[in-house]
Each structure stands twice: as structure tokens, then as C-alpha cells.
Enzyme design. Structure first.
Site, PDB file in Angstrom:
ATOM      1  N   ARG A 153     -41.606  47.723  -8.470  1.00 13.33           N
ATOM      2  CA  ARG A 153     -42.813  47.535  -9.272  1.00 13.33           C
ATOM      3  C   ARG A 153     -44.010  47.128  -8.428  1.00 13.33           C
ATOM      4  O   ARG A 153     -45.151  47.321  -8.836  1.00 13.33           O
ATOM      5  CB  ARG A 153     -42.569  46.444 -10.331  1.00 13.33           C
ATOM      6  CG  ARG A 153     -41.458  46.770 -11.322  1.00 13.33           C
ATOM      7  CD  ARG A 153     -41.269  45.634 -12.291  1.00 13.33           C
ATOM      8  NE  ARG A 153     -42.516  45.323 -12.966  1.00 13.33           N
ATOM      9  CZ  ARG A 153     -42.956  44.085 -13.198  1.00 13.33           C
ATOM     10  NH1 ARG A 153     -42.235  43.060 -12.788  1.00 13.33           N
ATOM     11  NH2 ARG A 153     -44.080  43.895 -13.839  1.00 13.33           N
ATOM     12  N   ASP A 212     -41.395  37.360 -11.265  1.00 13.48           N
ATOM     13  CA  ASP A 212     -42.670  36.804 -11.708  1.00 13.48           C
ATOM     14  C   ASP A 212     -43.048  35.577 -10.889  1.00 13.48           C
ATOM     15  O   ASP A 212     -44.213  35.396 -10.515  1.00 13.48           O
ATOM     16  CB  ASP A 212     -42.591  36.425 -13.187  1.00 13.48           C
ATOM     17  CG  ASP A 212     -42.573  37.638 -14.090  1.00 13.48           C
ATOM     18  OD1 ASP A 212     -43.621  38.289 -14.216  1.00 13.48           O
ATOM     19  OD2 ASP A 212     -41.514  37.938 -14.658  1.00 13.48           O
TER      20      ASP A 212
END
Length: 640
Positions: free
Chosen positions: A445, A550
Site C-alpha cells: 500500500r 497504521d
């Protein structure tokens, strides 16, 4: 006659200024920032010299050179220079790749830290054949004998000898064409533009992170001496704001403040410390001629504070840890290799610094997210949406339509990390839609895909749910804060006394320190940092523990900017149903015990806890104003 005296005084002042810079200039690791090249016809803001005809070179700032590669300088003790002793052709492909020779015999803790800092960097390679630079860690001072030459020595060509302590071996016989990076090199042996000067690294110097500077709110601090001058025998003479303008002259009034300190003591507690070089008695005469003390006494507290802030930045960016000192050395060598395409001086001398503004990404400050305010520029008005589809996800058709409806959307990229076959049809959108085949890893990502054409990225998970109004408003917020992350869902970190470590929670509180990358805006440069600057072990950790990704991305942005993220409004119903992280479980409402494989490992790898807490949430200007619904630009955000 008076004109001649005035001109003579100016020349004496300029000559003394130049000599003072020579005496006070010591550490050549960093370059001084040049002012930006002025525009024709613009106000110059330089001093108006009394005799512009005599001092044309000083009164015409438009003639200042732009940043260019410094030409090789003549060495002091031999015929070796950059062009003659270093083969840059080996570095043009993959940039600066460094191979470290294995240490022979016992090594100190400092040497062990240096080896670890290089092996964990983006410069390191295990292949000597594919290396641009071969690094030899000198152990001369420890063993008392000259280090043996490695088999690939080749007269020292493309070698760097790293010396933390003075060595007894003759350099001309031992080193040949090798560069030397050592602490406190002598003037006779140091080759400007070829060798690198290092600060002395004590055994207790931290490997990573490093302690912050000692900057205080009051600057200068009350009761602290204004100036301290190093004397010939190692002592110090101090002067404060009430001292005579020439306290070191025997015919002037002596400083009534504190006397001299012993040679073994640390620097005196003064606002300015002047280290004069080889001839302190001569330097003190120059200080008298230039009236340095008088100039410092007239300096405003705001100016002193600004100077101290700059020193704190330099300390934090380049000197606060062993890792930063070594990486700075390698970055300096890499700049020499690439010449005119190296870091401009602005990137070296402005936060976050050259180590965090990778030249492999760009050499123009306007391409980075940190310098828009300083350059008076603004990010472009378009963004790219990157939607990650992980197993067993379905094509996010509704999400694609909502994002494509944004007036600021330039393209939509679907990162397909799913074993299922691609759907035969996708929604028709007004913006290009591209499908990227992923490698089934969470770190995919944050890869710097060449298909991303905008500075702004809207990172999304296929399970995310956003409205077009939420996307539009969040992007406008990001344009005002392009160096930060702007997101909808938040996390908070905390110190858990019971477990003796860090933890994080998704509980909704007044403060937060992270935003989820399942729905967040950030600059595409952070993909480059994530992929090319992070140690491989941290990327592997993110792949093995998807809920950590995250936390890791927020660590990167916080470590670079020293700022917290920004939260924007999000629908309450969607917030309760949103996933906590890619591939992770649903939201957790209670504080968690610290995750030893995540937040604590990240804090240890970074050397400190970079996350900062914030209470700021930005809402639309007319979000709560009692006006007609038709007048509200983001009226859908007010719906429950």
C-alpha cells in the site's frame, strides 16, 4: 583624505571579517545555506554600502552563485583529490551502496553501533562487487597496531576509512587513495572536498534517536553570560551584557563576571561560545577590532532565539545519535558523487534536513511536503485515490463512485491484493481508473508507484465508506497542511505503567496521536520514505502484523514533521462500523495492553517515541452556522 580613511576602515573591517570566519570555521560536514537568487527588479534587502563603487562585489547580490557542485580543492598532504582517487562510475546505477568489511578482533560498543547503523540503512549491501564504497572501520587506536589491508584494497580507491580516534599509523603509507572520515582531523592531513570531519563520539552516545536539545523558552536565559571566549591555555573568559565592549584588551576594563574555567570542564554556560582556533591571542584581537561583544549586546532576544533554534535543528538532524552522524557522512559522500543533482543547501539547513529529504526522490524543495510555506507555494489542487482490496474483499464499487465524484480527484488506483480474479466490469467514472496487481502484502500500500501522478494521496481500504463532501473537505484541509496526515478515524498512544511499555487504543477521547490509513490524505513522498528509508525489518513487521501498519506510517510522519496528524469530521454511523486497520478486527473500545511486536518495537527501532497528541479537529466553516441548508457548502456533513 577622509574618503581614503573611510575606504581603509571598510577594507580593514572586511578583511577582519574574512579572517574571523577562517578562524571560527571548523566542522566541514554541513554546507552553509545561500540566500535564494533574487528576482530582477526585486527589493534586495542587503546593506547599503557607503562606497558602492569600491565594494561592487558585495553590493550586487544578484551576482551570487546558485547551488552548484564544489570543485575539487587541492589537498594539503598529497596528490589525491576527488577526481583522481574516486571512481564515480560504480555509483551511477543504484546510487551509493556501501559494503562494510568484517571487523577483525574485538571491537568496542561504539564500533558495534556504527556497524549496526550502516547495516540497517538504505546504503548497505552485502556484495563488495556491487558496492560503490568499501568501508573499513579502523581499529588502530584500540590495538596499537596498523590495521591490515583487505584483499580488495586496490590502493584504497573507492574506500572510506572510518576513524573515531587519532591513529598512529602514517597516513601516506597506510591509506593511499582512500577517503578518511575521522574525529578532529589535523589541518595538515585533512583534504578538503575529499575527507570528512566527524565529531568525537563518546561511548555513551545513543545509537538511534538521541536526546533533544536544551533549548529553553527564555533566550538568552537570565543570569547567563552572554559570551565566552576560549583562551590560550584552555581556560575561558566570559562577558555579560553589561561588560565593556573590549573585555579582553589589557587597556580596557576587564570583565567583572565569572572568571576562567578549567580545561577539563565542559563549555561554560554562555549564550555564545567562540572557539578561536590555533592562535587564541590573535583571535581575541580580531574580536576587539570587530567589536563582536558590542554587536552581540545589541542583538534582540528574538534573533538569539532564532539562532538557538537553528542549532537545535542541526543537533537533532545530524549529531544527536551515532546513526545520524554516520548517515550524514554517507549522505555527504553521495552528494559529491551526484554533483549538481545533489541536495541544495536549503534541504541541508532547513527542517527536516537532508537525511529525511531523499535526493533519490527529488532535488527540488518544491517537490517535498515540508517547504511550501517557506517557498510561498501551495500543493496542486488534485489528488490520487489509492484503494487497497485485500482478501476476501469485493470490488468497492460504491466507494469508487463517491471518490470519483470529488471535483479534486485526478485518478483512482485500485491495488488488487486478492487471489480472486478481477471483475470483468468496473464503474464508469469521469476520472481514469487503473488496476495495480499487488503482491499480497500490506506494505504494498505504501510503495511509490510510478502511476501516481499527484502529490496528494487518498489512502483507502475497500471496506471504507466516505461521502463526496467528506472527501472534498478533507482534501482542502490537507492542502493547508501538506506535510501532515489528515484522516477521519483516530488512535491514541499511551504509556502503560502496569506493563511498563507503550500501548494504543481506538477509544474515542479528546486527544489522539494517529489517524488510520484506511481513510487518510498524505503526501506521496511518504511512500518513498516507507519503501526506501525504513529498515527492512520494520516493513517485514508491518506485513506480519497488519494492524501495525497504521502505527508505523504515523511514526514516519511524526518523526519527520515533529507534528501530530489532523482529524476531520466523519459520519458517526460509519465510524462505528469502520475497520480498525487493514486486515484487522473491528474497532476496540477499551485501551489495549501494549503490543510487544508493534508499538514498542517501533519505538525501540526509532530510538524514541515520535508520536505527539493533539486535540484539533477541523470542521467546515459553515458546519454549525444557523443558515439556510442551501447555503451550506458541506451540508451533507451535518446529517447524523
Amino acid at each position: 583624505m577622509q574618503s581614503w580613511r573611510r575606504r581603509k576602515s571598510l577594507w580593514l573591517a572586511l578583511s577582519a571579517s574574512w579572517l574571523l570566519l577562517v578562524l571560527l570555521g571548523g566542522f566541514s560536514l554541513l554546507r552553509l545555506a545561500l540566500p535564494p537568487r533574487p528576482q530582477p527588479g526585486a527589493s534586495q534587502g542587503w546593506p547599503r554600502w557607503l562606497d558602492a563603487e569600491l565594494l561592487q562585489s558585495f553590493s550586487q547580490p544578484r551576482e551570487l552563485p546558485e547551488d552548484t557542485a564544489s570543485p575539487p580543492q587541492a589537498p594539503h598532504g598529497g596528490s589525491c583529490n576527488w577526481e583522481a582517487c574516486f571512481d564515480t562510475s560504480k555509483c551511477r546505477g543504484d546510487g551509493l551502496k556501501v559494503f562494510v568489511y568484517p571487523a577483525v578482533g574485538p571491537i568496542s560498543e561504539t564500533h558495534r553501533r556504527i556497524l549496526a547503523s550502516i547495516e540497517g540503512s538504505r546504503f548497505h549491501t552485502f556484495s563488495p562487487a556491487g558496492a560503490c564504497l568499501l568501508l573499513l572501520l579502523s581499529l588502530d587506536a584500540q590495538t596499537g597496531e596498523c590495521s591490515s589491508m583487505p584483499l580488495q584494497w586496490n590502493r584504497g580507491r573507492n574506500h572510506l576509512v572510518l576513524r573515531l580516534y587519532p591513529a598512529a599509523c602514517p597516513r601516506t603509507f597506510q591509506l593511499g587513495q582512500a577517503m578518511v572520515a575521522e574525529a578532529s582531523p589535523t589541518v595538515d592531513s585533512f583534504r578538503p572536498g575529499f575527507d570528512v570531519a566527524l565529531p568525537f563520539l563518546p561511548e555513551a552516545h545513543p545509537l538511534r534517536g538521541g536526546a533533544p536539545g536544551q533549548l529553553r523558552q527564555h533566550s538568552p536565559q537570565p543570569g547567563v553570560a552572554l559570551l565566552a571566549l576560549e583562551e590560550e591555555r584552555g581556560g575561558w573568559r566570559t562577558a555579560d551584557t553589561g561588560s565593556s565592549a573590549c573585555p579582553w584588551d589589557g587597556r580596557c576594563e576587564q570583565d567583572p563576571g565569572p572568571g576562567q574555567t578549567q580545561h577539563q570542564e565542559t563549555l561554560p554556560n554562555a549564550t555564545f561560545c567562540l572557539i578561536s582556533g590555533h592562535r587564541p591571542e590573535a583571535a581575541s584581537r580580531f574580536l576587539q577590532a570587530l567589536q563582536v561583544l558590542a554587536a552581540l549586546q545589541e542583538m534582540s532576544p528574538a534573533r538569539v532565539l532564532a539562532l538557538r533554534q537553528q542549532t537545535q535543528f542541526l543537533w537533532d538532524a545530524y549529531f544527536s545519535s551515532v546513526e545520524k552522524v554516520i548517515h550524514t557522512t554517507l549522505e555527504v559522500i553521495q552528494d559529491r558523487i551526484f554533483g549538481t543533482s545533489a541536495h541544495p543547501s536549503l534541504l541541508w539547513n532547513s527542517p527536516p534536513g537532508a537525511l529525511l529529504a531523499l535526493s533519490t526522490f527529488s532535488t527540488s524543495p518544491q517537490d517535498f511536503p515540508f517547504y511550501h510555506l517557506q517557498q510561498g507555494s501551495r500543493p496542486e489542487g488534485r489528488f490520487s485515490a489509492l484503494i487497497w482490496v485485500a482478501p476476501p474483499g469485493q470490488p468497492p464499487l460504491k466507494l469508487i463512485q463517491a471518490v470519483a465524484g470529488s471535483q479534486h480527484c485526478a485518478q483512482i488506483l485500485v491495488l488488487w491484493s486478492n487471489e480472486r480474479p478481477l471483475p470483468s466490469r468496473w464503474p464508469e467514472t469521469a476520472v481514469p481508473l487503473t488496476v495495480i496487481d499487488g503482491h499480497r502484502k500490506v506494505s504494498d500500500r505504501f510503495y511509490p508507484y510510478s502511476t501516481i501522478r499527484t502529490d496528494a494521496i487518498l489512502s483507502l481500504d475497500a471496506r471504507s465508506s466516505l461521502s463526496t463532501s467528506e472527501v472534498d473537505f478533507a482534501f482542502l484541509v490537507w492542502q493547508s497542511f501538506p506535510e501532515r496526515m489528515v484522516g477521519f478515524l483516530t488512535l491514541s498512544h499511551f504509556w502503560d505503567e502496569a506493563h511498563g511499555g507503550w500501548g494504543y487504543t481506538a477509544e474515542r477521547t479528546n486527544e489522539f496521536s494517529m489517524v488510520l490509513t484506511t481513510a487518510a490524505f498524505y503526501h506521496r513522498y511518504y511512500h518513498t520514505l516507507f519503501t526506501h528509508s525504513l529498515p527492512k525489518a520494520l516493513r517485514t513487521l508491518a506485513d506480519e502484523a497488519p494492524t501495525c501498519v497504521d502505527v508505523l506510517m504515523n511514526f514516519i510522519v511524526a518523526a519527520v514533521t515533529k507534528l501530530p496528524p489532523i482529524k476531520v469530521p466523519y459520519g458517526k454511523q460509519r465510524q462505528e462500523a469502520a475497520p480498525l486497520a487493514p486486515g484487522g478486527p473491528g474497532p476496540r473500545s477499551k485501551p489495549q495492553a501494549p503490543a510487544p511486536d508493534c508499538i514498542n518495537q517501533l519505538a525501540a527501532a526509532f530510538g524514541h517515541m515520535p508520536l505527539l497528541s493533539s486535540c484539533l479537529r477541523l470542521d467546515p466553516v459553515l458546519f454549525k452556522d444557523p443558515v439556510s441548508v442551501q447555503r451550506k457548502k458541506y451540508r451533507s456533513l451535518e446529517k447524523p
